[in-house]
Design a protein around this motif. Structure first.
Motif, PDB file in Angstrom:
ATOM      1  N   TYR A  88       0.936  -1.286   0.067  1.00 19.21           N
ATOM      2  CA  TYR A  88      -0.045  -0.086   0.075  1.00 19.21           C
ATOM      3  C   TYR A  88       0.755   1.223  -0.031  1.00 19.21           C
ATOM      4  CZ  TYR A  88      -3.024   3.851   1.599  1.00 19.21           C
ATOM      5  OH  TYR A  88      -3.521   5.021   1.654  1.00 19.21           O
ATOM      6  N   VAL A  89       2.034   1.251   0.760  1.00 17.60           N
ATOM      7  CA  VAL A  89       2.772   2.567   1.008  1.00 17.60           C
ATOM      8  C   VAL A  89       3.395   2.644  -0.499  1.00 17.60           C
ATOM      9  CG1 VAL A  89       4.905   3.195   2.019  1.00 17.60           C
ATOM     10  CG2 VAL A  89       3.054   2.254   3.391  1.00 17.60           C
ATOM     11  N   ARG A  90       3.932   1.335  -1.054  1.00 21.19           N
ATOM     12  CA  ARG A  90       4.818   1.728  -2.180  1.00 21.19           C
ATOM     13  C   ARG A  90       3.681   2.531  -3.446  1.00 21.19           C
ATOM     14  NH1 ARG A  90       7.258  -3.947  -3.030  1.00 21.19           N
ATOM     15  NH2 ARG A  90       5.206  -4.636  -3.084  1.00 21.19           N
ATOM     16  N   HIS A  91       2.584   1.963  -3.474  1.00 20.66           N
ATOM     17  CA  HIS A  91       1.384   2.102  -4.594  1.00 20.66           C
ATOM     18  C   HIS A  91       0.837   3.581  -3.844  1.00 20.66           C
ATOM     19  CE1 HIS A  91      -1.737   2.236  -7.338  1.00 20.66           C
ATOM     20  NE2 HIS A  91      -2.707   2.118  -6.211  1.00 20.66           N
ATOM     21  N   ALA A  92       0.271   3.716  -2.918  1.00 21.15           N
ATOM     22  CA  ALA A  92      -0.417   5.084  -2.604  1.00 21.15           C
ATOM     23  C   ALA A  92       0.441   6.277  -2.215  1.00 21.15           C
ATOM     24  CB  ALA A  92      -1.294   4.677  -1.359  1.00 21.15           C
ATOM     25  N   ASN A 143       4.455   3.045 -10.992  1.00 19.42           N
ATOM     26  CA  ASN A 143       4.274   3.737 -12.189  1.00 19.42           C
ATOM     27  C   ASN A 143       5.909   4.357 -12.403  1.00 19.42           C
ATOM     28  OD1 ASN A 143       1.802   3.819 -13.093  1.00 19.42           O
ATOM     29  ND2 ASN A 143       1.388   5.527 -11.511  1.00 19.42           N
ATOM     30  N   ASP A 144       6.788   4.372 -11.343  1.00 16.03           N
ATOM     31  CA  ASP A 144       8.137   4.659 -11.482  1.00 16.03           C
ATOM     32  C   ASP A 144       8.840   3.681 -11.925  1.00 16.03           C
ATOM     33  OD1 ASP A 144       7.719   7.065 -10.611  1.00 16.03           O
ATOM     34  OD2 ASP A 144       8.394   7.025  -8.589  1.00 16.03           O
ATOM     35  N   VAL A 145       8.629   2.277 -11.420  1.00 11.50           N
ATOM     36  CA  VAL A 145       9.320   1.077 -11.732  1.00 11.50           C
ATOM     37  C   VAL A 145       9.064   0.727 -13.244  1.00 11.50           C
ATOM     38  CG1 VAL A 145       9.092  -1.297 -11.531  1.00 11.50           C
ATOM     39  CG2 VAL A 145       9.383   0.080  -9.740  1.00 11.50           C
ATOM     40  N   LYS A 146       7.765   1.178 -13.822  1.00 10.08           N
ATOM     41  CA  LYS A 146       7.611   0.845 -15.234  1.00 10.08           C
ATOM     42  C   LYS A 146       8.210   1.655 -16.015  1.00 10.08           C
ATOM     43  CE  LYS A 146       2.620  -0.044 -14.653  1.00 10.08           C
ATOM     44  NZ  LYS A 146       1.147   0.450 -14.751  1.00 10.08           N
ATOM     45  N   LYS A 147       9.082   2.682 -15.775  1.00  8.35           N
ATOM     46  CA  LYS A 147       9.896   3.635 -16.494  1.00  8.35           C
ATOM     47  C   LYS A 147      11.491   2.791 -16.746  1.00  8.35           C
ATOM     48  CE  LYS A 147       7.510   7.673 -14.939  1.00  8.35           C
ATOM     49  NZ  LYS A 147       7.883   9.007 -13.978  1.00  8.35           N
ATOM     50  N   ALA A 180      14.160  -4.402  -9.326  1.00  8.01           N
ATOM     51  CA  ALA A 180      13.231  -3.489  -8.336  1.00  8.01           C
ATOM     52  C   ALA A 180      12.578  -4.146  -7.607  1.00  8.01           C
ATOM     53  CB  ALA A 180      12.736  -2.322  -9.012  1.00  8.01           C
ATOM     54  N   LYS A 181      11.548  -5.116  -8.194  1.00  7.51           N
ATOM     55  CA  LYS A 181      10.547  -5.772  -7.557  1.00  7.51           C
ATOM     56  C   LYS A 181      10.979  -6.845  -6.754  1.00  7.51           C
ATOM     57  CE  LYS A 181       7.368  -5.025 -11.540  1.00  7.51           C
ATOM     58  NZ  LYS A 181       6.929  -5.773 -12.767  1.00  7.51           N
TER      59      LYS A 181
END
Length: 148
Positions: free
Chosen positions: A26-30, A36-40, A49-50
């Motif tokens: 939750y903290v990572r997402h919210a 979204n940063d990892v998708k870059k 990273a995951k």
């Protein structure tokens, strides 16, 4: 002088460590918009990273579970108790050093719940570090005194 950490305090810290593992996604997402940063990142870096994120979550949960299930063993001043409490103490102390050295430069979203959460999580991290450092010192001194 024997240092005694109450069992209830270790169990409370254990519950807090498990809570950090549960709340971590939750903290990572919210709060950090981490996904979204990892998708870059490039695909391999995304997976790295995951993976590290899962390591952190897994360690937090595991340290909490170990602390609940083996609370007496963590206090018995054996070589293994000393090693394990030293590891947990180093983990949380390293987390604190990293957090206060690098994270202040980043902005937490200005929602009141996130500001309160930041303070409460930091209090928990300091408590985890202190509890396990004291427990490690207690185990180390007892181990060294009882060593043949």
């Amino acid at each position: 002088m024997k240092i005694i950490i109450p069992t209830w305090l270790i169990i409370l810290a254990a519950a807090g460590q498990i809570f950090t593992a549960i709340i971590y996604p939750y903290v990572r997402h919210a709060v950090f918009d981490w996904y979204n940063d990892v998708k870059k990142l490039k695909p391999l870096n995304q997976e790295i990273a995951k993976t590290y994120g899962r390591y952190i979550q897994g360690l937090n949960f595991s340290f909490g579970l170990i602390s609940i299930l083996f609370v007496s063993d963590l206090q018995n001043q054996t070589s293994l108790a000393t090693a394990l409490t030293g590891l947990i103490a180093a983990y949380w102390t390293g987390k604190l050093i990293t957090q206060f050295a690098y994270y202040p430069m980043y902005q937490i979203p200005p929602k009141k719940i996130f500001k309160i959460g930041t303070v409460l999580m930091n209090i928990m991290f300091v408590a985890f570090s202190l509890i396990f450092v004291v427990l490690f010192v207690s185990n180390l001194t007892g181990y060294l005194q009882n060593k043949p």
